[in-house]
Design a protein around this motif. Structure first.
Motif, PDB file in Angstrom:
ATOM      1  N   TRP A  68       0.811  -1.209   0.000  1.00 53.60           N
ATOM      2  CA  TRP A  68       0.000   0.000   0.000  1.00 53.60           C
ATOM      3  C   TRP A  68       0.852   1.270   0.000  1.00 53.60           C
ATOM      4  CZ3 TRP A  68       1.619   2.453   4.321  1.00 53.60           C
ATOM      5  CH2 TRP A  68       2.037   1.677   5.408  1.00 53.60           C
ATOM      6  N   PHE A  69       2.131   1.159   0.409  1.00 53.80           N
ATOM      7  CA  PHE A  69       2.959   2.356   0.506  1.00 53.80           C
ATOM      8  C   PHE A  69       3.113   3.045  -0.846  1.00 53.80           C
ATOM      9  CE2 PHE A  69       6.571   5.045   1.375  1.00 53.80           C
ATOM     10  CZ  PHE A  69       6.379   5.402   2.710  1.00 53.80           C
ATOM     11  N   PHE A  70       2.994   2.291  -1.932  1.00 55.27           N
ATOM     12  CA  PHE A  70       3.145   2.893  -3.257  1.00 55.27           C
ATOM     13  C   PHE A  70       2.036   3.900  -3.552  1.00 55.27           C
ATOM     14  CE2 PHE A  70       5.918  -0.794  -4.123  1.00 55.27           C
ATOM     15  CZ  PHE A  70       6.996  -0.114  -4.643  1.00 55.27           C
ATOM     16  N   ASP A  71       0.911   3.800  -2.849  1.00 59.61           N
ATOM     17  CA  ASP A  71      -0.160   4.765  -3.078  1.00 59.61           C
ATOM     18  C   ASP A  71       0.051   6.054  -2.307  1.00 59.61           C
ATOM     19  OD1 ASP A  71      -1.638   3.609  -5.024  1.00 59.61           O
ATOM     20  OD2 ASP A  71      -3.127   2.692  -3.734  1.00 59.61           O
ATOM     21  N   LEU A  72       1.222   6.208  -1.670  1.00 62.22           N
ATOM     22  CA  LEU A  72       1.597   7.526  -1.167  1.00 62.22           C
ATOM     23  C   LEU A  72       1.770   8.492  -2.348  1.00 62.22           C
ATOM     24  CD1 LEU A  72       2.404   9.210   1.339  1.00 62.22           C
ATOM     25  CD2 LEU A  72       4.750   8.456   0.970  1.00 62.22           C
ATOM     26  N   HIS A  73       2.236   7.961  -3.471  1.00 64.86           N
ATOM     27  CA  HIS A  73       2.298   8.732  -4.717  1.00 64.86           C
ATOM     28  C   HIS A  73       0.880   8.920  -5.246  1.00 64.86           C
ATOM     29  CE1 HIS A  73       3.594   9.971  -8.738  1.00 64.86           C
ATOM     30  NE2 HIS A  73       2.706   9.112  -9.191  1.00 64.86           N
TER      31      HIS A  73
ATOM     32  N   THR B  10       8.552   7.775  -2.751  1.00 68.71           N
ATOM     33  CA  THR B  10       7.675   6.654  -2.395  1.00 68.71           C
ATOM     34  C   THR B  10       8.441   5.338  -2.430  1.00 68.71           C
ATOM     35  OG1 THR B  10       5.762   7.836  -3.284  1.00 68.71           O
ATOM     36  CG2 THR B  10       5.553   5.455  -3.016  1.00 68.71           C
ATOM     37  N   LEU B  11       9.238   5.131  -3.477  1.00 74.49           N
ATOM     38  CA  LEU B  11      10.026   3.912  -3.586  1.00 74.49           C
ATOM     39  C   LEU B  11      11.020   3.802  -2.440  1.00 74.49           C
ATOM     40  CD1 LEU B  11      10.929   1.388  -5.148  1.00 74.49           C
ATOM     41  CD2 LEU B  11      12.476   2.870  -6.469  1.00 74.49           C
ATOM     42  N   ALA B  12      11.657   4.916  -2.072  1.00 74.70           N
ATOM     43  CA  ALA B  12      12.630   4.889  -0.980  1.00 74.70           C
ATOM     44  C   ALA B  12      11.968   4.496   0.340  1.00 74.70           C
ATOM     45  CB  ALA B  12      13.301   6.253  -0.859  1.00 74.70           C
ATOM     46  N   GLY B  13      10.769   5.007   0.594  1.00 73.10           N
ATOM     47  CA  GLY B  13      10.056   4.642   1.820  1.00 73.10           C
ATOM     48  C   GLY B  13       9.708   3.163   1.863  1.00 73.10           C
ATOM     49  N   TRP B  14       9.248   2.641   0.717  1.00 70.83           N
ATOM     50  CA  TRP B  14       8.902   1.214   0.644  1.00 70.83           C
ATOM     51  C   TRP B  14      10.138   0.344   0.839  1.00 70.83           C
ATOM     52  CZ3 TRP B  14      10.010  -2.429  -3.391  1.00 70.83           C
ATOM     53  CH2 TRP B  14       9.312  -3.637  -3.290  1.00 70.83           C
ATOM     54  N   LEU B  15      11.264   0.739   0.245  1.00 67.69           N
ATOM     55  CA  LEU B  15      12.507  -0.023   0.415  1.00 67.69           C
ATOM     56  C   LEU B  15      12.983   0.027   1.864  1.00 67.69           C
ATOM     57  CD1 LEU B  15      14.450   1.023  -2.812  1.00 67.69           C
ATOM     58  CD2 LEU B  15      13.407  -1.201  -2.328  1.00 67.69           C
ATOM     59  N   LEU B  16      12.778   1.139   2.554  1.00 71.93           N
ATOM     60  CA  LEU B  16      13.152   1.230   3.962  1.00 71.93           C
ATOM     61  C   LEU B  16      12.348   0.249   4.799  1.00 71.93           C
ATOM     62  CD1 LEU B  16      14.549   2.565   6.397  1.00 71.93           C
ATOM     63  CD2 LEU B  16      12.731   4.290   6.378  1.00 71.93           C
ATOM     64  N   ILE B  17      11.044   0.169   4.545  1.00 73.39           N
ATOM     65  CA  ILE B  17      10.197  -0.770   5.275  1.00 73.39           C
ATOM     66  C   ILE B  17      10.670  -2.204   5.039  1.00 73.39           C
ATOM     67  CG2 ILE B  17       7.868  -1.734   5.412  1.00 73.39           C
ATOM     68  CD1 ILE B  17       6.804   1.067   4.793  1.00 73.39           C
ATOM     69  N   GLY B  18      10.948  -2.552   3.778  1.00 76.38           N
ATOM     70  CA  GLY B  18      11.423  -3.894   3.472  1.00 76.38           C
ATOM     71  C   GLY B  18      12.766  -4.197   4.101  1.00 76.38           C
ATOM     72  N   THR B  19      13.664  -3.218   4.093  1.00 76.45           N
ATOM     73  CA  THR B  19      14.989  -3.420   4.672  1.00 76.45           C
ATOM     74  C   THR B  19      14.910  -3.633   6.178  1.00 76.45           C
ATOM     75  OG1 THR B  19      15.982  -2.076   2.921  1.00 76.45           O
ATOM     76  CG2 THR B  19      17.293  -2.419   4.921  1.00 76.45           C
TER      77      THR B  19
ATOM     78  N   LEU C  78      -6.283   8.331   6.840  1.00 77.37           N
ATOM     79  CA  LEU C  78      -5.496   7.451   5.976  1.00 77.37           C
ATOM     80  C   LEU C  78      -5.499   7.931   4.528  1.00 77.37           C
ATOM     81  CD1 LEU C  78      -6.594   3.961   7.351  1.00 77.37           C
ATOM     82  CD2 LEU C  78      -4.699   5.406   8.085  1.00 77.37           C
ATOM     83  N   GLY C  79      -6.049   9.136   4.302  1.00 80.90           N
ATOM     84  CA  GLY C  79      -6.121   9.656   2.940  1.00 80.90           C
ATOM     85  C   GLY C  79      -4.765   9.885   2.296  1.00 80.90           C
ATOM     86  N   TRP C  80      -3.690   9.889   3.119  1.00 81.85           N
ATOM     87  CA  TRP C  80      -2.343  10.004   2.553  1.00 81.85           C
ATOM     88  C   TRP C  80      -2.093   8.929   1.490  1.00 81.85           C
ATOM     89  CZ3 TRP C  80       1.444  13.602   3.523  1.00 81.85           C
ATOM     90  CH2 TRP C  80       1.234  14.488   4.583  1.00 81.85           C
ATOM     91  N   PHE C  81      -2.749   7.792   1.636  1.00 78.14           N
ATOM     92  CA  PHE C  81      -2.492   6.665   0.738  1.00 78.14           C
ATOM     93  C   PHE C  81      -3.647   6.447  -0.234  1.00 78.14           C
ATOM     94  CE2 PHE C  81       0.047   6.204   4.517  1.00 78.14           C
ATOM     95  CZ  PHE C  81       1.300   5.994   3.986  1.00 78.14           C
ATOM     96  N   HIS C  82      -4.444   7.510  -0.428  1.00 74.19           N
ATOM     97  CA  HIS C  82      -5.390   7.592  -1.543  1.00 74.19           C
ATOM     98  C   HIS C  82      -6.340   6.392  -1.601  1.00 74.19           C
ATOM     99  CE1 HIS C  82      -2.001  10.281  -2.621  1.00 74.19           C
ATOM    100  NE2 HIS C  82      -2.987  11.078  -2.971  1.00 74.19           N
ATOM    101  N   GLN C  83      -6.934   6.095  -0.468  1.00 73.94           N
ATOM    102  CA  GLN C  83      -7.980   5.073  -0.347  1.00 73.94           C
ATOM    103  C   GLN C  83      -7.512   3.682  -0.774  1.00 73.94           C
ATOM    104  OE1 GLN C  83      -9.080   8.443  -1.841  1.00 73.94           O
ATOM    105  NE2 GLN C  83      -8.860   8.583   0.374  1.00 73.94           N
ATOM    106  N   ASN C  84      -6.265   3.373  -0.487  1.00 74.67           N
ATOM    107  CA  ASN C  84      -5.772   2.024  -0.788  1.00 74.67           C
ATOM    108  C   ASN C  84      -6.479   1.022   0.121  1.00 74.67           C
ATOM    109  OD1 ASN C  84      -3.885  -0.353  -0.182  1.00 74.67           O
ATOM    110  ND2 ASN C  84      -2.964   0.507  -2.010  1.00 74.67           N
ATOM    111  N   PRO C  85      -7.104  -0.020  -0.418  1.00 77.62           N
ATOM    112  CA  PRO C  85      -7.873  -0.952   0.422  1.00 77.62           C
ATOM    113  C   PRO C  85      -7.010  -1.780   1.366  1.00 77.62           C
ATOM    114  CG  PRO C  85      -7.776  -1.717  -1.861  1.00 77.62           C
ATOM    115  CD  PRO C  85      -7.212  -0.338  -1.853  1.00 77.62           C
TER     116      PRO C  85
END
Length: 508
Positions: free
Chosen positions: A84-89, A105-114, A436-443
């Motif tokens: 869902w982090f990709f929907d920050l964009h 957005t990609l950097a944030g997602w990679l941080l979570i995975g790391t 949670l609107g930061w992530f544009h209604q990601n389910p």
């Protein structure tokens, strides 16, 4: 099970040779575990994805090799869990251009995975097949719990994708959490994975041993038995809500709220009008979400000077209800807070405030004094960086007439110590005001946030109401059961439409 196993089989030789060079199977098992996250509706994968990863790990003779495979397991687990982090964009409304928005957005997602990869690298590194069976059975579950607890204690903590949340939809495991906490679920899952891995390993050593085969079949059937148990009616003990509760879900886009373009009339249409035109029983609690109801800053020295907050306070007394809403506030000495304002039902009571204590790193505050570095880095993207909020200090519940409310703002719902502390202080109801609107209604994020709430309610044995700007809003019992919930709002245009607000109501 403590006996040594032959190391000469062709399968084991193949696994050992290929694991050291290609940890792709571990990445695959990590993805499977990530798909057990709420929102994917595959909770049973949490019971079956760790055991094969342990079997691969057992083929590695050194800690370094086991840890390397464990890193890819954890990275892919968290990456799949938090897609869902990709929907920050898009973040273009903050000043980023299209490319930089995608890169951030990609950097944030990679941080979570790391983060996930580093934690599980330690876990699998400790999964030494030469250690006693008791170590694997009890030491590995404790290691998993300890490693993820360490993450939760750091300023950089984003402990969102935790294993226990995958089971929040199952009432038997929520009951377990009410007795032992979420760690009880984690301990059970890892113990099960170790037992299953050891049973398969024993069959490989002696394929004709019927007791081992029977044991393995029984273990494989356990998730199915759990699903059957979950299909039975959940016990109703703990379902009582102390007061009538209503949630106004305004469904305002984050771009409109945070850009400063939300007009006073639009805010009134979204929040005041639904309250004015709806009947609420005397003594009700009305919740408005984290942002949008009172745009701008509220001066804590004279809060009723804010035009909309003043009208809401008058409306609360007129209808004899309490109204809690999320605001941005400023103290007389200039400190900024992300706060809850509780407007009383009578003129005899004061307005009460709760200031958020657990802030989002880099979003609301900058840990490790990295503010100057980030400001300079983001200026290259023509973006001004600011994370100006101050951490609140008070741990006291908010008094709403005879009831005590445990206030939580958005991200604080992930911290079980907060809800447990409120329970010990006698809170009658937990309230969480979110956006949670930061992530544009990601389910996915909506389903996962609801699951976090279910587990928090069950752990603390205290009912919980979640007011989220675009959904899912929900009212949960003290067992974590969903008493009622709103429908999440689909992605929308920048300007709000008339009558797009919805009210969620629950009364015993």
């Amino acid at each position: 099970m403590t006996a040594s196993f032959p190391q000469s089989s062709s399968l084991q030789t193949f696994l050992a040779a290929n694991f050291q060079k290609k940890p792709l199977p571990m990445a695959f098992f990590g993805v499977l575990l990530g798909l057990s996250a709420p929102g994917y509706h595959l909770w049973w994968l949490a019971w079956l994805a760790i055991a094969p990863a342990l079997l691969w790990t057992y083929q590695c003779p050194t800690f370094q090799q086991r840890a390397w495979g464990g890193f890819w397991f954890g990275f892919c687990f968290q990456a799949a869990y938090c897609l869902w982090f990709f929907d920050l964009h898009p973040l273009t409304w903050l000043g980023f251009d299209e490319l930089s928005s995608r890169l951030v957005t990609l950097a944030g997602w990679l941080l979570i995975g790391t983060e996930g990869g580093l934690l599980t690298s330690g876990f699998f590194g400790l999964a030494d097949p030469n250690k006693p069976f008791a170590w694997r059975l009890f030491g590995l579950p404790l290691a998993w719990i300890a490693l993820f607890s360490m993450l939760n204690a750091t300023p950089l903590a984003l402990p969102w994708g935790l294993l226990e949340y995958t089971q929040a939809g199952l009432w038997p495991l929520r009951w377990l959490a009410s007795q032992l906490g979420g760690v009880g679920i984690v301990f059970s899952l890892i113990v099960y994975a170790v037992l299953l891995a050891e049973s398969v390993r024993a069959i490989e050593a002696n394929p004709l041993n019927r007791p081992n085969i029977l044991k393995t079949v029984i273990l494989f059937c356990l998730p199915g038995l759990l699903a059957l148990l979950n299909a039975l009616p959940e016990p109703q003990k703990g379902a009582h809500i102390p007061m009538p509760v209503a949630i106004v879900q305004a469904n305002l886009p984050i771009e409109l709220i945070r850009s400063g373009q939300l007009t006073e009339e639009e805010s009134k249409s979204a929040y005041l009008h639904p309250i004015q035109t709806t009947y609420f029983p005397t003594g009700s609690l009305i919740l408005l979400p984290e942002e949008g109801a009172a745009p701008g800053l509220v001066d804590l020295a004279s809060p009723l000077d804010h035009p909309i907050l003043g009208q809401l306070a008058h409306l609360a007394q007129l209808k004899a209800v309490s109204i809690a809403l999320g605001i941005s506030s400023q103290s007389p000495n200039g400190q900024l807070f992300n706060s809850i304002a509780l407007l009383p039902a009578t003129a005899k009571e004061p307005i009460r405030f709760y200031h958020k204590r657990r802030l989002v790193p880099f979003g609301e505050y900058t840990p490790y004094q990295l503010g100057d570095f980030l400001s300079k880095a983001l200026r290259t993207f023509q973006v001004e960086y600011s994370a100006p909020y101050t951490m609140g200090q008070s741990t006291q519940p908010l008094a709403a007439g005879p009831y005590q409310l445990g206030g939580l703002v958005c991200f604080e719902l992930i911290d079980g110590s907060f809800t447990e502390a409120y329970r010990k202080r006698g809170a009658d109801l937990l309230i969480n005001l979110s956006n949670l609107g930061w992530f544009h209604q990601n389910p996915l994020i909506e389903a996962q946030f609801l699951a976090i709430g279910q587990l928090r309610a069950a752990e603390s044995r205290t009912p919980l109401a979640i007011a989220s700007n675009t959904g899912i809003s929900a009212i949960l019992s003290g067992t974590g059961a969903i008493l009622t919930q709103s429908h999440p709002w689909p992605p929308m245009s920048a300007r709000p439409k008339p009558r797009q607000s919805q009210i969620l109501f629950y009364n015993n």
